[in-house]
Write an enzyme that holds these catalytic residues in place. Sequence first.
Site, short mmCIF file in Angstrom:
data_model
loop_
_atom_site.label_atom_id
_atom_site.label_comp_id
_atom_site.label_asym_id
_atom_site.label_seq_id
_atom_site.Cartn_x
_atom_site.Cartn_y
_atom_site.Cartn_z
N GLU A 1 49.02 35.54 28.40
CA GLU A 1 48.37 36.13 27.22
C GLU A 1 48.91 35.52 25.93
OE1 GLU A 1 47.11 40.04 27.13
OE2 GLU A 1 46.25 39.80 29.13
N CYS B 1 39.68 42.64 38.88
CA CYS B 1 41.12 42.90 38.82
C CYS B 1 41.69 43.05 40.23
CB CYS B 1 41.32 44.20 38.04
SG CYS B 1 43.02 44.72 37.93
N HIS C 1 45.16 36.41 35.95
CA HIS C 1 45.71 35.49 34.95
C HIS C 1 46.22 34.18 35.55
CE1 HIS C 1 45.53 39.13 32.66
NE2 HIS C 1 46.08 38.59 31.60
N ASP D 1 37.62 44.57 34.58
CA ASP D 1 39.02 44.18 34.75
C ASP D 1 39.87 45.11 33.90
OD1 ASP D 1 41.24 42.53 35.53
OD2 ASP D 1 41.24 41.72 33.51
N SER D 2 41.16 45.09 34.12
CA SER D 2 42.06 45.89 33.30
C SER D 2 42.04 45.42 31.85
CB SER D 2 43.49 45.78 33.85
OG SER D 2 43.87 44.43 33.94
N CYS E 1 46.15 37.31 41.11
CA CYS E 1 46.08 38.02 39.83
C CYS E 1 45.14 37.25 38.92
CB CYS E 1 47.48 38.10 39.21
SG CYS E 1 47.50 38.72 37.53
N1 DGL Z 1 44.03 42.16 36.04
C1 DGL Z 1 45.32 42.37 36.64
C2 DGL Z 1 45.28 41.87 38.10
O1 DGL Z 1 44.52 40.99 38.45
C3 DGL Z 1 46.42 41.68 35.87
C4 DGL Z 1 46.71 42.31 34.52
C5 DGL Z 1 47.21 43.74 34.65
O2 DGL Z 1 48.36 43.96 35.10
O3 DGL Z 1 46.45 44.64 34.29
O4 DGL Z 1 46.02 42.35 38.91
#
Ligand code: DGL
Length: 277
Positions: free
Chosen positions: A163, A84, A197, A21-22, A195
């Site tokens: 976050e 992600c 989150h 993931d990012s 997303c």
């Molecule tokens: N992991 C990213 C997503 O699911 C969200 C966080 C980011 O912007 O890196 O798109």
Amino acid sequence: MRRGSEVRSAAGDARAIGVFDSGIGGLTVVQELTRALPNEQIVYFGDTARVPYGTKSREAVIRFSRDNVRVLLKERVKMIVVACNTSTSWALAILRKEFDLPIIGVIEPGSRRAIEVSAKGRIGVIATPSTVNSGKYAQTIQKLLPSAKVFSKACPLFVPLVEEGWLDTRVTENVAEEYLAPLKAQHIDTLILGCTHYPLLKPVLQKVMGRGVALIDSAAETAREVKKLLEAKGLGRLSRRPPHHAFLVSDEPEHFRGVAKRFLGQDLPHVRRVDHV
Ligand code: DGL
């Protein structure tokens, strides 16, 4: 005999599932994976040095995603889950062409579930700006159900709110009301949380959208897809020894552990910093 085949014949395929993931958000996918596949080992890589991806260009997201696959290949994983949504949007098809192992993203599983659940085919998608710009959710849903009407909305403030742990504060509810108003006006009956989150905001999102709207959590759907793939390919881990997960990040392991506690509700073991290869 090659080591790989030893591992496979003795205890199924004991290699880990790689997840990237990012940053931190992909832990929602890890949580669902450990629920659906309690015997599997997971190596998670969060690209915390370069997060967020959701505001970055297609080119940057593709480059970062390739680098992340290479990190996981060094860990000898048997398959990769792109947790992600932004990486899945721009890079999944490219990664599948370039790397020779099964790779699963989060968009198809979430989209498939949405059309199963939606009675009227009026589907909302909330995601990062980059994911919305890619048009990938709309494309995928319309390929599966051409009559579907898809309404997308970028919600960039949700990631920092999650976050910060502001999951059900008044501010978060106000922000959700503002973002979701255009989707409510379209009378959607299903909302994809596009997303990593957003599953943590489920209670507030449900409150704002009302009980009549089904919320689709891509993380849970993706875990089901991974389970099917492992079964179909005979890649499951059969060992009776408890699985051992590893957590890697590209920066700030201690900060990651702190935020992870909120995501998983439990302490992570050691988090290791690694460099891209
Ligand atoms: N992991 C990213 C997503 O699911 C969200 C966080 C980011 O912007 O890196 O798109």
